[in-house]
Design a protein around this motif. Structure first.
Motif, PDB file in Angstrom:
ATOM      1  N   ARG A  56       0.831  -1.204   0.000  1.00 43.67           N
ATOM      2  CA  ARG A  56       0.000   0.000   0.000  1.00 43.67           C
ATOM      3  C   ARG A  56       0.866   1.254   0.000  1.00 43.67           C
ATOM      4  NH1 ARG A  56      -2.799   0.003   6.037  1.00 43.67           N
ATOM      5  NH2 ARG A  56      -1.320   1.357   7.092  1.00 43.67           N
ATOM      6  N   THR A 106      -8.009   1.076  -2.553  1.00 44.87           N
ATOM      7  CA  THR A 106      -6.978   0.890  -1.529  1.00 44.87           C
ATOM      8  C   THR A 106      -7.094   1.948  -0.444  1.00 44.87           C
ATOM      9  OG1 THR A 106      -5.487  -0.041  -3.191  1.00 44.87           O
ATOM     10  CG2 THR A 106      -4.495   0.681  -1.130  1.00 44.87           C
ATOM     11  N   VAL A 144      -9.764   3.626   0.518  1.00 45.90           N
ATOM     12  CA  VAL A 144     -10.939   3.384   1.365  1.00 45.90           C
ATOM     13  C   VAL A 144     -10.694   2.203   2.297  1.00 45.90           C
ATOM     14  CG1 VAL A 144     -13.363   2.705   1.365  1.00 45.90           C
ATOM     15  CG2 VAL A 144     -12.531   4.403  -0.292  1.00 45.90           C
ATOM     16  N   LEU A 145     -10.049   1.163   1.784  1.00 44.72           N
ATOM     17  CA  LEU A 145      -9.822  -0.045   2.568  1.00 44.72           C
ATOM     18  C   LEU A 145      -8.976   0.227   3.803  1.00 44.72           C
ATOM     19  CD1 LEU A 145     -10.118  -3.157   2.779  1.00 44.72           C
ATOM     20  CD2 LEU A 145      -8.033  -3.332   1.395  1.00 44.72           C
ATOM     21  N   PHE A 146      -7.977   1.099   3.668  1.00 46.20           N
ATOM     22  CA  PHE A 146      -7.056   1.328   4.780  1.00 46.20           C
ATOM     23  C   PHE A 146      -7.371   2.600   5.568  1.00 46.20           C
ATOM     24  CE2 PHE A 146      -4.570  -1.503   2.026  1.00 46.20           C
ATOM     25  CZ  PHE A 146      -4.263  -2.481   2.959  1.00 46.20           C
ATOM     26  N   LYS A 147      -8.531   3.190   5.336  1.00 53.12           N
ATOM     27  CA  LYS A 147      -9.065   4.281   6.159  1.00 53.12           C
ATOM     28  C   LYS A 147      -8.047   5.405   6.412  1.00 53.12           C
ATOM     29  CE  LYS A 147     -11.999   0.930   8.579  1.00 53.12           C
ATOM     30  NZ  LYS A 147     -12.361   0.351   9.892  1.00 53.12           N
ATOM     31  N   PRO A 148      -7.614   6.080   5.365  1.00 48.89           N
ATOM     32  CA  PRO A 148      -6.601   7.128   5.553  1.00 48.89           C
ATOM     33  C   PRO A 148      -7.107   8.338   6.331  1.00 48.89           C
ATOM     34  CG  PRO A 148      -7.450   7.168   3.316  1.00 48.89           C
ATOM     35  CD  PRO A 148      -8.025   5.944   3.956  1.00 48.89           C
ATOM     36  N   TRP A 149      -8.419   8.467   6.509  1.00 50.66           N
ATOM     37  CA  TRP A 149      -8.926   9.593   7.291  1.00 50.66           C
ATOM     38  C   TRP A 149      -8.515   9.492   8.759  1.00 50.66           C
ATOM     39  CZ3 TRP A 149     -11.897   6.269   4.351  1.00 50.66           C
ATOM     40  CH2 TRP A 149     -12.499   5.202   5.047  1.00 50.66           C
ATOM     41  N   GLN A 150      -7.962   8.345   9.151  1.00 50.62           N
ATOM     42  CA  GLN A 150      -7.452   8.213  10.505  1.00 50.62           C
ATOM     43  C   GLN A 150      -6.039   8.767  10.642  1.00 50.62           C
ATOM     44  OE1 GLN A 150      -7.803   4.040  11.447  1.00 50.62           O
ATOM     45  NE2 GLN A 150     -10.036   4.082  11.522  1.00 50.62           N
ATOM     46  N   PHE A 152      -3.680  12.656   5.132  1.00 50.79           N
ATOM     47  CA  PHE A 152      -4.953  12.336   4.486  1.00 50.79           C
ATOM     48  C   PHE A 152      -5.108  13.139   3.206  1.00 50.79           C
ATOM     49  CE2 PHE A 152      -9.785  12.922   4.675  1.00 50.79           C
ATOM     50  CZ  PHE A 152     -10.007  11.819   3.851  1.00 50.79           C
TER      51      PHE A 152
END
Length: 734
Positions: free
Chosen positions: A310, A438, A440-446, A452
């Motif tokens: 990723r 990819t 969305v799957l790894f939740k970059p908003w965190q 982000f």
């Protein structure tokens, strides 16, 4: 500041002028590359600072209370530059300016080899800015020219050698020079090696073409041998050269004899340059650990492949090194292979023209090797990690090939699109869907907000490429802008006044050592090893990947757990360290040290004096046989006795005298006068290359006090010499 400008902006202006007269297309590429250069090096030039992660020291005593300039950025992941390279370079520069060959680091590790440690870069002309300007300013100058070298090499390889369209070659040049791998390693010598990868491919391809002949093979071998042996980064150099040879064999497999001849010449040239390092490696604790543990046979950490994959797709998805929010369980730089969403999108832009398919296969072959070894792809890795030298190499180094191969493939695809081989809309949008999924799957908003945002930039850039493919000039400039966004903050700026922070305890320590002599040592991580030399302090400790095995064994008895690099010392027996000429110990302000005399206390730390201190060069009339346990027992009076290995000739003298005539770097001369056989010893770490002579006749070197130098001298008055010549390897490996 003026000197830095003379090494950067002035030649850069001249380069632009030359390009303007010769080729407007070349100038246009340079202007796009200037965007990346301006973002990376520009802030340091504007404020008169350095590209220097010096604030990594704020986590180390006694720098925890230091006040830093607002200009100086925090950078937690590049501490090796401050703690290893800058001290080595400063010691090398000092001796070079004195007209001395830098063989021994006088103030690091009690006098460890300097040239032989293989990372001084003395034989590399590209290190000239460091020797002229010093480590900090030299690093800033070199950063600019590394980007320039990588970009121009990739552009010329694609544009002049393979005749790709300007836009395609520009995309490849920018993607490689401005990719996050090159940026993450930019301040250390490794990036010189990655910067010349396109040039090595160019040279190899040229030599294997029909017109080059065997003289070309000789030139290729000499160039590769220099790169491998000059001390920039041998492991990465071997990977870079191997990729170039593999490319050449795929393109011109019938001329494999030329590759073989170049390889033989390369080995000879590299051995000539690196012969001292070869001997030093053979005597090092690093080799012993690699041989005994074979770390590449161990399973990779859980989630390694997913995190690294990723990272290739979405730079900064694991955090940003410049802000300290990196979350992956492995160092940033080995995984920083991302080249941006726009470049990845171009991989699906068009089909590769037939004339370039051989280059595509060569690039993919290199990518396959890199992927197997870097990502440890089964089942191939099971076999390769058991084959020398892959069983002992640092396998994440193969990640260096990923951005280069992606840049080449993106350029080839872009060229195909510009020549009428444009793929359909669905194919062009597939990378966008992959990157968005990819993300969305790894939740970059965190992640941190800036990270982000950069993930969003990656996906948006890929979408822009899919829509703007028919406007190639715009795409080329967008590549530069996107990569510049990633580069912001990876390499921190430091104010000139912060280059060498000076806590009060170091000022007092330097004054005491200047007045009384002797060495110093820090305990419990106080004052990182190597760094003390930058303050004019002679430290017995060393932070060095190639410490001799006896020296590492002695420090293991002092509480070090890292037998390779050497970590904090937790024990300081006054007799033992006094025998190694340690006069002062520095500790944290709340640390009590038994059997040492406190001489100064402040908020930054405490300085202690050793009442058992002994001079570095002396003579004893008695020896005892023993190992590390005897050294730390506290029962040995090292002023009269030395611990030696079994088989050492017996000594016994009641009257011993020694006059030091010369004590400098690689040579110690003096006169011994004893009424019986005695042992002259030097409290310096043994290493391959040390020899001893009595009255001009070679004598065996004795491992005095486990790791030091000694020689048995007969009764009477005799001339004694210790001499270090790293090309000789001395008495072999213990």
């Amino acid at each position: 500041m003026v000197a830095v400008l003379l090494w950067t902006l002035v030649p850069l202006v001249v380069l632009h002028g030359s390009m303007w007269r010769r080729s407007r297309e070349l100038l246009r590429f340079q202007l796009a590359l200037d965007i990346v250069i301006a973002v990376v090096v520009g802030p340091a030039l504007l404020v008169g600072g350095d590209l220097n992660p010096v604030r990594c020291l704020e986590r180390n005593q006694p720098f925890t209370e230091n006040e830093w300039s607002q200009v100086t950025d925090f950078q937690p992941t590049q501490s090796d530059l401050v703690l290893q390279f800058h001290p080595w370079w400063a010691a090398t520069r000092e001796q070079v300016l004195q007209g001395r060959l830098p063989l021994i680091a006088d103030d690091i590790g009690g006098g460890l080899p300097l040239l032989a440690n293989g990372q001084t870069g003395l034989w590399a002309p590209v290190m000239l800015p460091v020797w002229v300007l010093g480590p900090e300013r030299g690093t800033t100058v070199m950063a600019l020219w590394k980007i320039e070298l990588a970009g121009l090499g990739a552009f010329f390889f694609l544009w002049r050698v393979w005749r790709l369209r300007w836009t395609a070659a520009t995309v490849g040049g920018l993607a490689y020079a401005g990719g996050t791998y090159q940026m993450a390693w930019l301040l250390v010598p490794l990036s010189w090696v990655t910067a010349v990868v396109p040039w090595m491919w160019w040279l190899t391809v040229s030599v294997l073409r029909r017109r080059a002949g065997w003289r070309g093979a000789v030139g290729l071998g000499v160039a590769c041998g220099w790169l491998l042996g000059c001390g920039l980064h041998p492991e990465t150099a071997a990977i870079a050269i191997g990729s170039a040879f593999l490319c050449g064999l795929v393109l011109h497999w019938r001329r494999w004899l030329r590759v073989g001849a170049a390889a033989v010449i390369m080995v000879v040239v590299s051995l000539v340059l690196a012969w001292p390092t070869v001997g030093y490696i053979g005597a090092s604790s690093r080799l012993e650990v690699a041989r005994d543990q074979r770390p590449n046979l161990k399973p990779i950490p859980d989630g390694w492949r997913g995190l690294a994959s990723r990272q290739m797709l979405l730079p900064m998805v694991n955090g940003h090194p410049g802000r300290g929010d990196w979350t992956a369980p492995f160092p940033y730089a080995p995984a920083a292979t991302g080249v941006g969403g726009l470049t990845l999108a171009l991989l699906a832009a068009g089909s590769v023209r037939r004339r370039y398919r051989s280059l595509l296969w060569a690039a993919l072959a290199c990518l396959g090797v890199a992927a197997v070894l870097y990502l440890r792809l089964p089942p191939f890795d099971w076999l390769l990690v058991r084959v020398p030298p892959f069983d002992r190499m640092t396998l994440p180094r193969f990640a260096a090939l990923v951005p280069w191969v992606v840049a080449v493939c993106a350029a080839l695809s872009m060229d195909g699109a510009l020549n009428g081989r444009l793929r359909g809309v669905g194919r062009r949008w597939s990378p966008v869907v992959l990157l968005a999924g990819t993300a969305v799957l790894f939740k970059p908003w965190q992640l941190a907000p800036v990270d982000f945002l950069l993930v969003i930039v990656t996906v948006a850039s890929a979408a822009a490429a899919a829509m703007l493919i028919r406007r190639p000039t715009v795409v080329a400039w967008l590549v530069a802008v996107e990569l510049a966004c990633y580069a912001v903050g990876i390499n921190p700026v430091a104010a000139a006044g912060d280059r060498m922070p000076r806590p009060e305890v170091l000022e007092r320590l330097a004054a005491l050592q200047a007045a009384e002599g002797g060495r110093i040592m820090g305990i419990d991580g106080m004052l990182p090893a190597n760094l003390a030399s930058r303050y004019g302090l002679a430290d017995l400790r060393a932070y060095d990947p190639l410490r001799p095995r006896p020296f590492a064994a002695m420090f293991a008895e002092l509480g070090q757990t890292d037998t390779v690099l050497g970590g904090p010392v937790h024990l300081a027996p006054p007799r033992l360290v006094g025998a190694w000429s340690v006069r002062f110990l520095v500790s944290g302000p709340h640390r009590a040290v038994d059997d040492w005399d406190e001489v100064w206390r402040g908020r930054d730390g405490v300085v202690w004096r050793n009442r058992e201190w002994l001079p570095e060069v002396r003579v004893v009339g008695r020896t005892v046989t023993g190992g590390p346990d005897l050294l730390v027992s506290g029962t040995i009076d090292f002023s009269t006795t030395a611990v030696v290995p079994g088989g050492t000739p017996t000594v016994g003298a009641s009257v011993v005298n020694f006059r030091v005539d010369l004590l400098q770097g690689s040579r110690i001369d003096g006169t011994a006068d004893c009424n019986g056989p005695c042992l002259v010893l030097v409290a310096r770490p043994w290493a391959p290359g040390w020899s001893a002579a009595v009255d001009g006749r070679r004598q065996p070197v004795v491992r005095a006090n486990l790791a030091g130098l000694g020689v048995v001298v007969p009764p009477g008055r005799h001339r004694v010499e210790f001499d270090y010549r790293p090309w000789r390897w001395g008495d072999g490996v213990p």
